[in-house]
Design a protein around this motif. Structure first.
Motif, PDB file in Angstrom:
ATOM      1  N   THR A 597       0.794  -1.242   0.000  1.00 12.39           N
ATOM      2  CA  THR A 597       0.000   0.000   0.000  1.00 12.39           C
ATOM      3  C   THR A 597       0.820   1.282   0.000  1.00 12.39           C
ATOM      4  OG1 THR A 597      -0.167  -0.128   2.421  1.00 12.39           O
ATOM      5  CG2 THR A 597      -1.940  -1.128   1.124  1.00 12.39           C
ATOM      6  N   ALA A 635      -9.489  -1.252   3.452  1.00 11.52           N
ATOM      7  CA  ALA A 635      -9.790   0.159   3.186  1.00 11.52           C
ATOM      8  C   ALA A 635      -8.671   0.805   2.380  1.00 11.52           C
ATOM      9  CB  ALA A 635      -9.998   0.903   4.503  1.00 11.52           C
ATOM     10  N   MET A 636      -7.418   0.494   2.725  1.00 10.93           N
ATOM     11  CA  MET A 636      -6.295   1.063   1.983  1.00 10.93           C
ATOM     12  C   MET A 636      -6.266   0.552   0.543  1.00 10.93           C
ATOM     13  SD  MET A 636      -3.140   1.223   4.733  1.00 10.93           S
ATOM     14  CE  MET A 636      -3.299  -0.453   5.352  1.00 10.93           C
ATOM     15  N   ILE A 638      -8.839  -0.464  -1.245  1.00  9.59           N
ATOM     16  CA  ILE A 638      -9.937   0.167  -1.990  1.00  9.59           C
ATOM     17  C   ILE A 638      -9.496   1.531  -2.511  1.00  9.59           C
ATOM     18  CG2 ILE A 638     -12.243   1.185  -1.773  1.00  9.59           C
ATOM     19  CD1 ILE A 638     -12.885  -1.099   0.208  1.00  9.59           C
ATOM     20  N   SER A 639      -8.835   2.292  -1.654  1.00 10.38           N
ATOM     21  CA  SER A 639      -8.384   3.627  -2.085  1.00 10.38           C
ATOM     22  C   SER A 639      -7.367   3.530  -3.211  1.00 10.38           C
ATOM     23  CB  SER A 639      -7.797   4.388  -0.899  1.00 10.38           C
ATOM     24  OG  SER A 639      -6.599   3.765  -0.448  1.00 10.38           O
ATOM     25  N   ARG A 640      -6.507   2.494  -3.183  1.00  7.25           N
ATOM     26  CA  ARG A 640      -5.502   2.344  -4.254  1.00  7.25           C
ATOM     27  C   ARG A 640      -6.169   1.993  -5.584  1.00  7.25           C
ATOM     28  NH1 ARG A 640      -3.981   3.926  -0.074  1.00  7.25           N
ATOM     29  NH2 ARG A 640      -1.936   3.628   0.896  1.00  7.25           N
ATOM     30  N   ILE A 642      -9.182   2.908  -6.463  1.00  5.09           N
ATOM     31  CA  ILE A 642      -9.820   4.154  -6.935  1.00  5.09           C
ATOM     32  C   ILE A 642      -8.774   5.095  -7.517  1.00  5.09           C
ATOM     33  CG2 ILE A 642     -11.097   6.195  -6.177  1.00  5.09           C
ATOM     34  CD1 ILE A 642     -12.495   4.375  -4.109  1.00  5.09           C
ATOM     35  N   TRP A 643      -7.611   5.181  -6.898  1.00  6.58           N
ATOM     36  CA  TRP A 643      -6.540   6.031  -7.437  1.00  6.58           C
ATOM     37  C   TRP A 643      -6.159   5.594  -8.850  1.00  6.58           C
ATOM     38  CZ3 TRP A 643      -2.600   6.329  -2.735  1.00  6.58           C
ATOM     39  CH2 TRP A 643      -3.181   7.088  -1.719  1.00  6.58           C
ATOM     40  N   HIS A 686     -17.856   1.606   1.915  1.00  6.84           N
ATOM     41  CA  HIS A 686     -17.106   2.006   0.714  1.00  6.84           C
ATOM     42  C   HIS A 686     -17.846   1.703  -0.583  1.00  6.84           C
ATOM     43  CE1 HIS A 686     -13.383   2.961   2.925  1.00  6.84           C
ATOM     44  NE2 HIS A 686     -13.662   1.909   3.689  1.00  6.84           N
TER      45      HIS A 686
END
Length: 898
Positions: A597, A635-636, A638-640, A642-643, A686
């Motif tokens: 991550t 959660a981390m 998921i954000s990656r 989306i990035w 999320h």
């Protein structure tokens, strides 16, 4: 321009008159700064530089007048060997002898060429006095002319005068080699060298040509030319635009390179060897120029420094010849392919004949050659330098073919210094798959493994064991079948259990550098389907799984990467063991998540390997999923994702495998929804269902689409449990008396399929999330795995616990019926047939559809085929489907009801 004048002297005139003539002409030269022209005669007195008659013209250029008695009546030139006939007539010996031969050949009487009277005798009497007089006269003229040439070169004369002076110097040096000493003593060489800086191309070319003639077979003259910056100036001409200048310059360098003392000086000129190497491979150069460049390089090979430079610039054969200790003799334009040593002194060398001329055929040539006495220090130096070169892959293959076996022998039998040089060279050339395979065939594996495992007086120092491990890693990653290569008399191979145990032991008991290379060895062995199970068996029997997992926390990036790539290769077959090891070791999972991550710029190979390894662990391992929840990993991740979807992470070749791994890890959440409330909360928080639905449209990313469809299937299965059904009040007493009061109130806004309050975010409903159309679009995918996952997700709309009739209606609305029928008709895989038969049986429960389908013989034939040949469960379902289209009577019961 000054002219040569015949100043009235005849035989018998005083020397003073001759001297006066010389002084007069020199005076004219000083006044006009020109060069005297030859005496005019009936042929043509003018002189043209470079004409075919240069020698003849110079023979007729004289300071003193020419005397008639000096001239041969036959050749009309000054005689060098005058002889007299019986009648007193004088001729050049060679000319009169030719006259006699012609008379005999024609059957004529032998007569005097002048009187035409028959000669009684053909005896020739040398005219010694006349010859001496001619020689004295010639010497005086040549000395005077040489003086004139010196003045022309010194006084900045006209172009024509300088060219004539240079031509004259060439003439006398070619006529008599002793004049080369005269030219040297008269200090004319520095003056000729000055002409190389002339603004006239004609003068420069003529100066190069003259220097070549003056230097030919004269060591002293070559040494004079090599003084100062002359060699550098000559080298500059190699890159001139004018081909004539290049041709003359390379010819001069070739002559100078014949002197071993000058070879190093030529090589020391920056770019000299590079330019010469380029000329030898040029297709635009004159053939003679290319040949001279080749010969010059062959001469320069006498100097070891030059050999190293040649290797650095792509000409490796001289260096390889020193390593082989073989003198490659024979035709000039061949390339050595293989060397077989018969004994210590004799070898057979195989060549590919590479002719310079296009009309000459190529072919294979074998020569018997004698081994040269190669200085061991030279050989050591060549091997060491080979290890420092930066080589292209083609050159690595070339080197492996030529000297691979010799380097292996040197590594096996030499002292520590020799083994070090050989290992470094092998490290360089083994980094290409093709060359690594040649080294394997040359027997490199046994000594490499021996060097790594041996202990005692002859063991390698640690720094060389690192090189040995690097070479082993290079050759193992070439993709060769190592299960068939014995390492010794006991027939063990690189994938034998004992050998793998020894490698694992070394990995746990050496420094990071060697550990990294040995892990790369295991990476190579586990990358091959033919050897991966051997390695897995040895790892399990040695209990090394936890030891390998611990390298995830290594501070060295290369070591972490090697360990992660190994774990990545092991995870498909050792997933559960690796999951157990991650759960039982403190900190390893957290370190793995940090690697995955922490984004600093672009995605790295290490991150892609780490997430892929984690993704391959069993998704049904709820304990591991809970640990990931505890670490906040989902959660981390998921954000990656989306990035990446938003373009916030820099692209690169590792972005795709990184994204595939992230999506697969996130899909783990959908396998524990029933038993893990935290997973449901995280998916809702999320809106993970919407993200998976969006990823269905990630065209070109088959694995992402497949995993997303699989996750949506799991989420849709949970919809039946998470849907909020409407609550109606229980019927009262009046309702029991008056039935009209027992009707339930009508509730609007409910999900047609789940008959409750649904949403994609809260209950993961595919209908409310408008994901059905995206899943139907995936049914036309080329990848069967994607089609199977999408069909499985759509089948959740036809389950017993939902409104099947409404599920069929929803599929009709998005044109989803025909793609499912097409899957049955195509019969691509058994899994797809099983899924499609199940779905079609549910769809055919709708009368309108069953009536329409019953008229399609293709569907009936596909169902009959499934009824006859599929597995037991599918045949049962196919029977019910055939009943729906009236192909089997309803009272038929071949299979009992399941």
């Amino acid at each position: 321009m000054a002219t040569w004048a015949c100043l009235g002297a005849r035989v018998g005139d005083s020397a003073d008159l001759a001297s006066a003539a010389k002084d007069q002409v020199l005076g004219q030269l000083d006044a006009n700064t020109g060069y005297p022209e030859p005496m005019a005669d009936s042929r043509n007195g003018s002189f043209h530089s470079g004409s075919p008659s240069d020698d003849y013209q110079f023979e007729r250029m004289h300071i003193e007048p020419i005397y008639e008695s000096f001239v041969c009546p036959l050749t009309k030139q000054v005689m060098s060997d005058p002889v007299s006939l019986e009648n007193g007539q004088t001729f050049e010996r060679e000319a009169i002898e030719k006259w006699f031969r012609e008379c005999r050949d024609c059957g004529r009487k032998i007569v005097c060429p002048l009187t035409l009277k028959e000669l009684k005798s053909i005896d020739l009497k040398p005219s010694i006095a006349l010859r001496n007089t001619i020689e004295e006269w010639s010497a005086r003229n040549e000395a005077a002319q040489l003086d004139i040439a010196r003045k022309s070169l010194s006084s900045g004369g006209s172009e024509s005068a300088v060219v004539q002076a240079l031509n004259y110097i060439q003439h006398i040096c070619q006529k008599n080699r002793s004049y080369k000493r005269v030219v040297r003593n008269e200090e004319l060489i520095p003056r000729i060298l000055d002409m190389l800086r002339s603004s006239s191309r004609r003068v420069r070319c003529k100066a190069l040509e003259t220097l070549h003639i003056v230097a030919e077979e004269d060591t002293d003259n070559k040494e004079i030319m090599a003084d100062g910056d002359t060699v550098r100036t000559i080298v500059k001409f190699l890159s001139h635009e004018l081909s004539k200048e290049r041709e003359e310059a390379v010819s001069l360098l070739y002559e100078l390179s014949k002197s071993e003392a000058l070879c190093e000086k030529i090589g020391n000129v920056n770019g000299a060897i590079l330019i010469l190497v380029g000329m030898t491979s040029s297709k635009s150069e004159n053939v003679l120029t290319v040949e001279k460049a080749e010969q010059t390089l062959e001469n320069l090979e006498k100097c070891e420094k030059n050999v190293l430079q040649m290797a650095e610039n792509g000409r490796l054969q001289p260096l390889l010849s020193l390593l082989l200790e073989v003198k490659l003799v024979g035709p000039k334009y061949e390339t050595a392919m293989h060397v077989w040593f018969i004994d210590d002194d004799i070898a057979i060398v195989s060549f590919i004949w590479q002719p310079k001329r296009h009309d000459e055929p190529k072919g294979l040539l074998r020569l018997l050659v004698k081994r040269e006495n190669c200085d061991p220090e030279t050989k050591l130096s060549m091997a060491g330098y080979l290890g420092e070169l930066v080589l292209s892959n083609d050159v690595k293959v070339f080197v492996a073919k030529r000297v691979g076996s010799s380097l292996v022998n040197l590594m096996r039998t030499g002292n520590i210094q020799s083994r070090e040089a050989a290992l470094k060279a092998l490290n360089q050339i083994s980094s290409c798959d093709a060359s690594a395979k040649l080294l394997i065939e040359g027997g490199i594996l046994p000594p490499l493994v021996k060097d790594l495992f041996i202990v005692g007086s002859n063991h390698l120092p640690t720094r060389l064991k690192e090189v040995s491990a690097t070479v082993l890693a290079n050759v193992v990653n070439s993709g060769y079948d190592f299960a068939s290569i014995p390492l010794g008399p006991d027939h063990q191979t690189l994938v034998s259990e004992d050998i793998i145990h020894n490698l694992l032991h070394l990995i746990s008991n050496t420094g990071p550098a060697i550990e990294c290379k040995l892990l790369q060895v295991l990476v190579g062995l586990t990358s091959s389907p033919s050897t991966v199970m051997n390695v897995i068996g040895a790892i399990k029997s040695s209990g090394a799984t936890i030891s390998l997992i611990q390298f995830i926390e290594a501070p060295q990036k290369d070591l972490r990467l090697a360990s992660l790539k190994l774990l990545q290769n092991l995870s498909p077959q050792m997933g559960q063991e690796l999951a157990d090891a991650l759960r039982s070791t403190a900190g390893q999972l957290g370190s793995l998540i940090r690697v995955i991550t922490e984004i600093n710029g672009g995605i790295t190979e290490e991150q892609a390997a780490a997430v892929d390894m984690l993704a391959d662990l069993p998704e049904t391992d709820a304990g591991l999923t809970r640990l990931l929840l505890d670490e906040g990993a989902f959660a981390m991740m998921i954000s990656r994702v989306i990035w990446i979807r938003n373009g916030d992470i820099r692209g690169g070749r590792f972005v795709t495998p990184y994204l595939e791994g992230l999506v697969q890890v996130l899909a783990r959440l959908t396998f524990v929804l029933t038993d893990e409330p935290r997973a449901v909360a995280l998916v809702r928080e999320h809106n993970l269902a919407a993200l998976f639905a969006e990823l269905l449209q990630a065209n070109g990313l088959d694995k992402v689409q497949m995993v997303s469809a699989m996750a949506l299937e799991n989420l849709s299965q949970e919809s039946k449990r998470l849907t909020q059904l409407p609550e109606f009040p229980k019927p009262g007493f009046c309702a029991s008396i008056f039935p009209c009061l027992s009707k339930q109130p009508v509730v609007t806004g409910l999900c047609r399929v789940h008959c409750g309050t649904c949403s994609l975010r809260q209950s993961f409903c595919l209908l409310e999330g408008k994901a059905i159309g995206k899943l139907v679009a995936c049914l036309d995918h080329k990848n069967e795995k994607v089609v199977e996952a999408a069909l499985a997700a759509l089948c959740t709309l036809l389950d017993n616990e939902v409104n099947i009739e409404q599920g069929v209606a929803v599929l009709c609305e998005v044109d989803g019926i025909k793609p499912i029928i097409d899957i049955l008709l195509e019969n691509r895989t058994e899994n797809l047939r099983r899924r499609s038969v199940w779905a079609i049986e549910r769809i055919l429960r709708t009368d309108d559809i069953s009536k329409e389908v019953s008229g399609d013989p293709n569907v009936s034939s596909a169902l009959v085929e499934a009824f006859r040949n599929a597995d037991y469960r599918t045949r049962q379902i196919a029977e019910r489907a055939l009943k729906h289209v009236d192909k089997i009577p309803n009272f038929s019961g071949i299979f009992p009801n399941a």
